[in-house]
Design a protein around this motif. Sequence first.
Motif, PDB file in Angstrom:
ATOM      1  N   ILE A  23       0.849  -1.066   0.096  1.00  0.00           N
ATOM      2  CA  ILE A  23       0.181   0.074   0.083  1.00  0.00           C
ATOM      3  C   ILE A  23       0.802   1.137  -0.006  1.00  0.00           C
ATOM      4  O   ILE A  23       1.609   1.349   1.039  1.00  0.00           O
ATOM      5  CB  ILE A  23      -0.954   0.120   1.134  1.00  0.00           C
ATOM      6  N   ASP A  24       0.940   2.042  -0.927  1.00  0.00           N
ATOM      7  CA  ASP A  24       1.530   3.180  -1.403  1.00  0.00           C
ATOM      8  C   ASP A  24       0.515   4.373  -1.250  1.00  0.00           C
ATOM      9  O   ASP A  24       0.765   5.596  -1.241  1.00  0.00           O
ATOM     10  CB  ASP A  24       2.510   3.193  -2.310  1.00  0.00           C
ATOM     11  N   GLY A  25      -0.799   3.989  -1.283  1.00  0.00           N
ATOM     12  CA  GLY A  25      -1.655   5.046  -1.402  1.00  0.00           C
ATOM     13  C   GLY A  25      -2.546   4.866  -0.125  1.00  0.00           C
ATOM     14  O   GLY A  25      -1.692   5.017   0.887  1.00  0.00           O
ATOM     15  N   SER A  26      -3.759   5.024  -0.211  1.00  0.00           N
ATOM     16  CA  SER A  26      -4.587   5.106   1.271  1.00  0.00           C
ATOM     17  C   SER A  26      -5.602   4.201   1.258  1.00  0.00           C
ATOM     18  O   SER A  26      -6.539   4.024   0.450  1.00  0.00           O
ATOM     19  CB  SER A  26      -4.851   6.515   1.736  1.00  0.00           C
ATOM     20  N   ILE A  27      -6.113   3.487   2.415  1.00  0.00           N
ATOM     21  CA  ILE A  27      -7.037   2.730   2.564  1.00  0.00           C
ATOM     22  C   ILE A  27      -7.848   3.111   4.024  1.00  0.00           C
ATOM     23  O   ILE A  27      -7.218   3.383   4.920  1.00  0.00           O
ATOM     24  CB  ILE A  27      -6.560   1.124   2.940  1.00  0.00           C
ATOM     25  N   LYS A  28      -8.938   3.420   3.774  1.00  0.00           N
ATOM     26  CA  LYS A  28      -9.833   3.651   5.004  1.00  0.00           C
ATOM     27  C   LYS A  28     -10.795   2.346   4.959  1.00  0.00           C
ATOM     28  O   LYS A  28     -11.962   2.338   4.302  1.00  0.00           O
ATOM     29  CB  LYS A  28     -10.741   4.963   4.929  1.00  0.00           C
ATOM     30  N   GLY A  29     -10.714   1.699   6.216  1.00  0.00           N
ATOM     31  CA  GLY A  29     -11.408   0.574   6.042  1.00  0.00           C
ATOM     32  C   GLY A  29     -10.734  -0.453   6.755  1.00  0.00           C
ATOM     33  O   GLY A  29      -9.690  -0.634   7.474  1.00  0.00           O
ATOM     34  N   PRO A  41       6.402   4.025   2.479  1.00  0.00           N
ATOM     35  CA  PRO A  41       6.548   5.191   2.916  1.00  0.00           C
ATOM     36  C   PRO A  41       5.449   6.410   2.753  1.00  0.00           C
ATOM     37  O   PRO A  41       5.242   7.119   3.585  1.00  0.00           O
ATOM     38  CB  PRO A  41       7.801   5.818   2.442  1.00  0.00           C
ATOM     39  N   THR A  42       4.709   6.352   1.687  1.00  0.00           N
ATOM     40  CA  THR A  42       3.810   7.116   1.395  1.00  0.00           C
ATOM     41  C   THR A  42       2.484   6.615   1.697  1.00  0.00           C
ATOM     42  O   THR A  42       1.238   7.214   1.486  1.00  0.00           O
ATOM     43  CB  THR A  42       3.593   7.605  -0.141  1.00  0.00           C
ATOM     44  N   GLY A  43       2.473   5.410   2.210  1.00  0.00           N
ATOM     45  CA  GLY A  43       0.983   4.630   2.516  1.00  0.00           C
ATOM     46  C   GLY A  43       0.458   5.105   3.662  1.00  0.00           C
ATOM     47  O   GLY A  43       1.137   5.632   4.814  1.00  0.00           O
ATOM     48  N   PHE A  44      -0.906   4.911   4.020  1.00  0.00           N
ATOM     49  CA  PHE A  44      -1.390   5.312   4.877  1.00  0.00           C
ATOM     50  C   PHE A  44      -2.743   4.437   5.178  1.00  0.00           C
ATOM     51  O   PHE A  44      -3.477   4.329   4.140  1.00  0.00           O
ATOM     52  CB  PHE A  44      -2.364   6.880   4.906  1.00  0.00           C
ATOM     53  N   VAL A  45      -3.030   3.999   6.406  1.00  0.00           N
ATOM     54  CA  VAL A  45      -4.292   2.905   6.514  1.00  0.00           C
ATOM     55  C   VAL A  45      -4.788   3.526   7.891  1.00  0.00           C
ATOM     56  O   VAL A  45      -4.247   3.639   8.838  1.00  0.00           O
ATOM     57  CB  VAL A  45      -3.832   1.428   6.611  1.00  0.00           C
TER      58      VAL A  45
END
Length: 121
Positions: A23-29, A41-45
């Motif tokens: 994951i280098d993007g983002s996940i909300k869930g 490094p650029t990923g966000f969960v």
Amino acid sequence: SINSLVKGTAVEGSISCDNDIRIDGSIKGNLNCQSKVIIGPTGFVDGQIICENALIEGKFVGDLTVRGLLHIRETADITGDIVTSKLVVDPGAIFNVSCNMSSQSTGSSSTPSANKAKATE
């Protein structure tokens, strides 16, 4: 094979996978992975992750259950609750969590120890 969520991609909802995911993007869930989860490094969960192994280099907020090894890199910023059997935290990582550790692979803990820590160089 490895699944990949690239920088600039955002997902809301639940994801299930049998293979590794990066994951280098983002996940909300919620993310349920039968293999390894890598948050680049650029990923966000923001949510819940259940997986076999994990490598965190980016940002995570939520509940994390790792049946095997959890490796927190120096660029990581983690807040939440963690259950794991093995843990490596590199110096410089921001690690503000409640952590339960066990040698059991199910993630449940027979002798939990709650720790709050912030790793610094």
